[in-house]
Design a protein around this motif. Sequence first.
Motif, PDB file in Angstrom:
ATOM      1  N   THR A  12       0.642  -1.183  -0.326  1.00 19.59           N
ATOM      2  CA  THR A  12      -0.215  -0.130   0.202  1.00 19.59           C
ATOM      3  C   THR A  12       0.762   1.432   0.296  1.00 19.59           C
ATOM      4  O   THR A  12       0.182   2.519  -0.589  1.00 19.59           O
ATOM      5  CB  THR A  12      -0.914  -0.274   1.684  1.00 19.59           C
ATOM      6  N   ARG A  13       2.466   1.087   0.228  1.00 17.29           N
ATOM      7  CA  ARG A  13       2.608   2.433   0.640  1.00 17.29           C
ATOM      8  C   ARG A  13       4.614   2.479  -0.430  1.00 17.29           C
ATOM      9  O   ARG A  13       4.609   0.938   0.298  1.00 17.29           O
ATOM     10  CB  ARG A  13       3.300   2.617   1.846  1.00 17.29           C
ATOM     11  N   ARG A  14       5.162   3.079  -0.261  1.00 20.57           N
ATOM     12  CA  ARG A  14       6.418   3.097  -1.050  1.00 20.57           C
ATOM     13  C   ARG A  14       7.431   2.375   0.515  1.00 20.57           C
ATOM     14  O   ARG A  14       7.388   3.254   1.416  1.00 20.57           O
ATOM     15  CB  ARG A  14       7.563   4.805  -1.346  1.00 20.57           C
ATOM     16  N   ARG A  30       3.301  -5.716  -6.423  1.00 18.26           N
ATOM     17  CA  ARG A  30       1.961  -4.803  -7.019  1.00 18.26           C
ATOM     18  C   ARG A  30       2.781  -3.488  -6.357  1.00 18.26           C
ATOM     19  O   ARG A  30       2.507  -3.543  -4.898  1.00 18.26           O
ATOM     20  CB  ARG A  30       1.075  -4.790  -7.383  1.00 18.26           C
ATOM     21  N   ASN A  32       3.395   0.998  -4.781  1.00 19.15           N
ATOM     22  CA  ASN A  32       2.393   2.392  -4.781  1.00 19.15           C
ATOM     23  C   ASN A  32       3.776   3.015  -4.428  1.00 19.15           C
ATOM     24  O   ASN A  32       3.879   3.646  -3.678  1.00 19.15           O
ATOM     25  CB  ASN A  32       1.366   2.119  -3.682  1.00 19.15           C
ATOM     26  N   HIS A  33       3.520   4.144  -5.717  1.00 18.57           N
ATOM     27  CA  HIS A  33       4.599   4.483  -5.430  1.00 18.57           C
ATOM     28  C   HIS A  33       4.308   6.115  -5.700  1.00 18.57           C
ATOM     29  O   HIS A  33       4.437   7.618  -5.466  1.00 18.57           O
ATOM     30  CB  HIS A  33       5.753   5.104  -6.981  1.00 18.57           C
ATOM     31  N   GLU A  34       2.593   5.749  -5.016  1.00 12.22           N
ATOM     32  CA  GLU A  34       2.130   7.232  -4.753  1.00 12.22           C
ATOM     33  C   GLU A  34       2.594   8.119  -3.490  1.00 12.22           C
ATOM     34  O   GLU A  34       2.631   7.275  -2.692  1.00 12.22           O
ATOM     35  CB  GLU A  34       0.628   7.351  -4.856  1.00 12.22           C
ATOM     36  N   LEU A  38      -2.983   2.781  -0.853  1.00 12.04           N
ATOM     37  CA  LEU A  38      -4.795   2.733  -1.276  1.00 12.04           C
ATOM     38  C   LEU A  38      -5.484   2.933  -0.542  1.00 12.04           C
ATOM     39  O   LEU A  38      -5.513   2.915   0.653  1.00 12.04           O
ATOM     40  CB  LEU A  38      -4.106   1.202  -1.506  1.00 12.04           C
ATOM     41  N   ALA A  42      -9.094   1.916  -4.785  1.00 16.49           N
ATOM     42  CA  ALA A  42      -8.262   1.334  -5.289  1.00 16.49           C
ATOM     43  C   ALA A  42      -8.011  -0.348  -3.921  1.00 16.49           C
ATOM     44  O   ALA A  42      -7.070  -0.848  -4.862  1.00 16.49           O
ATOM     45  CB  ALA A  42      -7.526   2.539  -4.886  1.00 16.49           C
TER      46      ALA A  42
END
Length: 333
Positions: A12-14, A30, A32-34, A38, A42
């Motif tokens: 869920t996190r970088r 998978r 998450n680079h935002e 999530l 999402a």
Amino acid sequence: MSLKRKPLVVVTRRLPDVVETRMRELFDARLNHEDTPLTGAALAQALQEADVLVPTVTDEIDASVLAQAGPNLRLIANFGNGVDHIDVGVALQRGITVTNTPGVLTEDTADMTMALILSVARRVTEGARIIPDDAWSGGWSPTWMLGRRITGKRLGIVGMGRIGQALARRAKAFGLSIHYHNRRRVGARIESDLEATYWESLDQMLARVDIVSVNCPHTPATYHLLSARRLKLLKPEAVVVNTARGEVIDETALARLIEVGDIAGAGLDVFEQEPAVSPRLVKLAKAGKVVLLPHMGSATHESRVDMGEKVIINIKTFLDGHRPPDRILPSML
Ligand SMILES: NC(=O)c1ccc[n+]([C@@H]2O[C@H](COP(=O)([O-])OP(=O)(O)OC[C@H]3O[C@@H](n4cnc5c(N)ncnc54)[C@H](O)[C@@H]3O)[C@@H](O)[C@H]2O)c1
């Protein structure tokens, strides 16, 4: 667990680069680079598709979120020690194993707890703001910026587990005497090494110590363990430090008691409504009565990599069909 396709691991996190690289090598990861975790649709989609979910402390994985999990989700490998943001009971009922990353955050979190004790007692953060804010005329006075000595004072640790004991080792070196309250008394060897005094009664310990440090997990049994009634037992010179979880202290009562001078101050790394912080506490921080940190107790480069390695070992062991080393058992809740 045998799967024809490569198991999908949703994070869920970088995470640190070295951890993400290893995850890509081992799993269908998978990442998450935002900047944001999530959430909502999402997260629901991730839960539908994932075999393994890797959340962090900021992800609220409650019963309603778990209800959206697909049939493949078999493991929640938490990137962190505390699992109070996950409804572990519901996860276990649904046959989902939950793991955490104990041990590798211990020393760093104990360091930060000691830093908070020193910051509050010796006004370190308050003093550090003076020169950059140009509020310093260059003068020095014998009565200026006086704090409280910590040598010879009594530290009361609530929760004498890994971090509590690591804190006790540090505090002993600083000349504090160690007092503790724990669900169970620790072994005689540990007690003797730390020269620690056990208090079966939390109330009695609170009335006698100069500094209280909260180091127990947030569970139904520890919610508001430091209630308004218990906080009132503290001496007016006492200081409260919390690097465990905000919910263990009645934060509103703590703020009120500091405002009226019934408690001297506090050092807090965690908050009841995290990431929101009570405006009353912010006001007290501006007045130099409390030191507030944004949940950075374990935040070192080293601990994040070590946590990632633990997550990977837990996932790999589980996918290889064995019990992962850091499984959360119902008895731990
Ligand atoms: N601020 C941070 O960044 C950060 C980092 C790591 C851990 N933490 C928090 O610190 C907590 C402690 O971590 P740890 O590794 O020392 O855990 P631990 O399991 O080793 O120790 C917790 C101790 O609390 C005791 N305890 C549990 N319920 C109790 C109760 N009702 N009354 C008294 N004692 C009770 C346990 O017996 C145990 O000795 C974690 O649960 C986590 O929430 C915060």
